[in-house]
Enzyme design. Structure first.
Site, PDB file in Angstrom:
ATOM      1  N   ASP A  60       0.859  -1.189   0.000  1.00 29.73           N
ATOM      2  CA  ASP A  60       0.000   0.000   0.000  1.00 29.73           C
ATOM      3  C   ASP A  60       0.893   1.234   0.000  1.00 29.73           C
ATOM      4  OD1 ASP A  60      -2.169   1.669   0.216  1.00 29.73           O
ATOM      5  OD2 ASP A  60      -2.543   1.241   2.331  1.00 29.73           O
TER       6      ASP A  60
HETATM    7  C1  SPV Z   1      -7.322   1.830   3.336  1.00 35.26           C
HETATM    8  O1  SPV Z   1      -8.248   1.045   3.541  1.00 35.26           O
HETATM    9  O2  SPV Z   1      -6.541   1.711   2.405  1.00 35.26           O
HETATM   10  C2  SPV Z   1      -7.155   2.990   4.220  1.00 35.26           C
HETATM   11  C3  SPV Z   1      -7.531   2.858   5.595  1.00 35.26           C
HETATM   12  O3  SPV Z   1      -6.633   3.957   3.780  1.00 35.26           O
HETATM   13  S1  SPV Z   1      -6.128   2.388   6.436  1.00 35.26           S
HETATM   14  O4  SPV Z   1      -5.649   1.168   5.918  1.00 35.26           O
HETATM   15  O5  SPV Z   1      -6.553   2.317   7.827  1.00 35.26           O
HETATM   16  O6  SPV Z   1      -5.135   3.435   6.269  1.00 35.26           O
HETATM   17 MG    MG Z   2      -5.613   3.708   2.104  1.00 29.72          MG
END
Ligand code: SPV
Ligand code: MG
Length: 545
Positions: A60
């Site tokens: 991510d």
């Molecule tokens: C996501 O779901 O990608 C978010 C929320 O941004 S978190 O993972 O809590 O950052």
């Molecule tokens: Mg996110």
């Protein structure tokens, strides 16, 4: 009355955001999860960066490009009808990237985007959050303004995510940022927290009051009763990663079990049937569309091949198999008949077995068994087939298991879309001369060149017809339209209920059709078929190409 179109997804999202009730968004990360979330009842979907990147197998951290995200969003929007809120990370760059993003999201039917006040490339908030650098407030505001200026649809929403708590700052930094973003035109604030209790988000909401809607992501403070969020007046709660996490548990268990057991058996009852995948994909809509748009070809037709009798005249050849399984040129008669139908595009075939039924074991065809084959005739075999799997939705060809024919005969029957059509050989004298039993027919007109163009109908049928009335020999091939199937079924049932008809043949059925005033259309052919009744015929079949 014209159908009223449902409100746009952008409008529905805006209403959810601004309504006084707490509503919930479920995470989805591809087409099928979007559909599952919608079917569960969610009014909107969170296209989360964490799960979208994870389903691509990357981190991510903007490792999947924003156009790859966009591509997946298009599938999600197509597979669902509820509004989708994209987790747009930081907006993938500066103001310019945000305005292009908004334009592309609108084109893809995405209702809203959330951008967070960090720098590209971002890192997930739960990975060393307090080391993460926040964006300059003014610069971030330029992303919001450019995004709002870019939107064509007034109801498109831009949510701004305040990461002050994540990065280790306090309430005053969070408030300062939220104020500035609100001022820049943001439609709502997502206040994020990595604590396992809701104290930060509750403190923020208390201070912020109702200046604009507030959205939360309770991943870490999941144990908080939902009523606390409701009472605090939050607008939306996002269940941000739970379908993926549930899927990982289920997929891992399935993979490990199959690997360990080298078998599918114990998993089968714990997973959905394949047809549930088809349902989620909307396969039935495509089937309906195919019926509407595609020309209906022979594959909608069915065949019943009557092959219950032994064929005693073939002697030792049928000692361990029925006549239909006698091989000619390396292939059984039945195999050749099936190949001929297949070559005409007809593959839905049912064979009625009787004598030595176990010897008829060809693949990909259906079977009905006439166990009383020794004491019954063709009519009762046909009744067995009709009682088995033969429906009334398809045209039906009826054939004998010992009659070879050229594809041309099937095609000439198919040209006539009448309820009953039979192929009649004009060369009937041949059978008379050889003194063999044959299904003779009389017709409304003898074969002439003129008859080629006229509508010739059957007037009588039988093995013992008076020669002066005979116009041809039935080849044993008949086509019944789907519309006439209920009438055929009824006639066969009523004939079969009479014990005198136990040994009735199909020419008795033909005669009964004419007596019932059914129009049985005759198509004259000459040759192109072979009835295998004797050893001589088996030899002749060897030359039948
Ligand atoms: C996501 O779901 O990608 C978010 C929320 O941004 S978190 O993972 O809590 O950052
Ligand atoms: Mg996110």
């Amino acid at each position: 009355m014209s159908k009223q179109a449902p409100p746009k997804r952008t409008t529905r999202f805006k209403e959810l955001l601004n309504s006084p009730e707490l509503d919930f968004l479920c995470e989805a990360h591809n087409g099928i999860t979007a559909r599952i979330a919608e079917e569960a009842g969610f009014n909107a979907i969170w296209a989360g960066g964490l799960c979208m990147s994870a389903q691509y197998g990357v981190r991510d951290s903007n490792e999947a490009s924003w156009t790859q995200v966009l591509e997946m969003l298009e599938f999600m929007a197509d597979a669902s009808s509820v509004p989708i809120l994209l987790d747009g990370d930081t907006g993938y760059g500066n103001f310019n990237n945000v305005r292009r993003l908004v334009a592309k999201l609108e084109q893809r039917n995405i209702a809203a985007v959330c951008i967070e006040d960090k720098l590209f490339p971002k890192t997930n908030s739960f990975i060393d959050g307090n080391k993460q650098e926040l964006a300059d407030i003014d610069e971030f505001c330029s992303r919001i303004k450019a995004g709002k200026d870019a939107q064509q649809d007034d109801d498109f929403s831009i949510i701004t995510r305040v990461e002050a708590f994540i990065a280790g700052w306090g309430l005053s930094e969070a408030m300062k940022r939220a104020e500035a973003y609100h001022e820049a035109g943001s439609d709502g604030i997502l206040i994020h927290s990595a604590l396992s209790n809701p104290s930060e988000v509750l403190a923020f909401k208390k201070e912020w009051a109702d200046r604009s809607p507030v959205v939360i992501v309770p991943t870490k403070y999941y144990a908080t009763p939902t009523d606390i969020f409701r009472e605090a007046g939050f607008s939306l709660a996002i269940w941000a990663n739970h379908l993926l996490r549930a899927g990982i548990v289920a997929m891992r268990e399935c993979a490990e079990t199959m690997y360990r057991e080298q078998s599918l058996l114990s998993m089968e009852d714990r997973i959905v049937p394949v047809k549930e995948i088809f349902r989620l994909q909307g396969a039935s809509e495509l089937q309906d569309a195919e019926e509407r748009y595609l020309p209906q070809r022979g594959d909608a037709d069915r065949v019943v091949v009557l092959a219950a009798s032994r064929g005693t005249a073939l002697g030792a050849l049928t000692e361990d198999r029925p006549k239909t399984m006698v091989e000619v040129q390396g292939q059984s008669l039945l195999g050749q008949i099936i190949s001929t139908y297949n070559a005409s595009g007809i593959k839905n075939i049912m064979v009625v077995r009787g004598y030595k039924s176990e010897a008829i074991n060809l693949q990909s065809i259906n079977y009905a068994d006439n166990n009383d084959y020794a004491d019954t005739g063709e009519l009762l075999s046909l009744q067995c087939a009709l009682a088995a799997d033969v429906d009334d939705e398809h045209n039906l060809y009826i054939s004998f298991g010992d009659v070879l024919f050229k594809r041309y005969i099937i095609e000439s029957l198919a040209e006539h879309d009448e309820d009953f059509v039979i192929a009649v050989d004009t060369n009937w004298q041949d059978s008379v001369n050889r003194g063999r039993a044959a299904d003779y027919v009389s017709c409304s007109e003898p074969y002439t060149r003129h008859a080629f163009n006229s509508r010739v109908l059957l007037t009588g049928a039988g093995e013992e017809l008076d020669e002066t009335n005979v116009h041809g020999e039935w080849t044993g091939i008949m086509r019944v339209s789907a519309a006439a199937m209920p009438r055929l079924r009824e006639l066969v049932a009523s004939m079969a209920s009479d014990p005198a008809n136990k040994k009735a043949k199909l020419h008795h059925l033909l005669a009964a059709l004419t007596e019932n005033n059914e129009n049985v259309r005759v198509v004259y052919t000459t040759g192109h078929w072979l009835d295998v009744d004797s050893i001589d015929d088996v030899v002749a079949a060897g030359n039948f190409t």
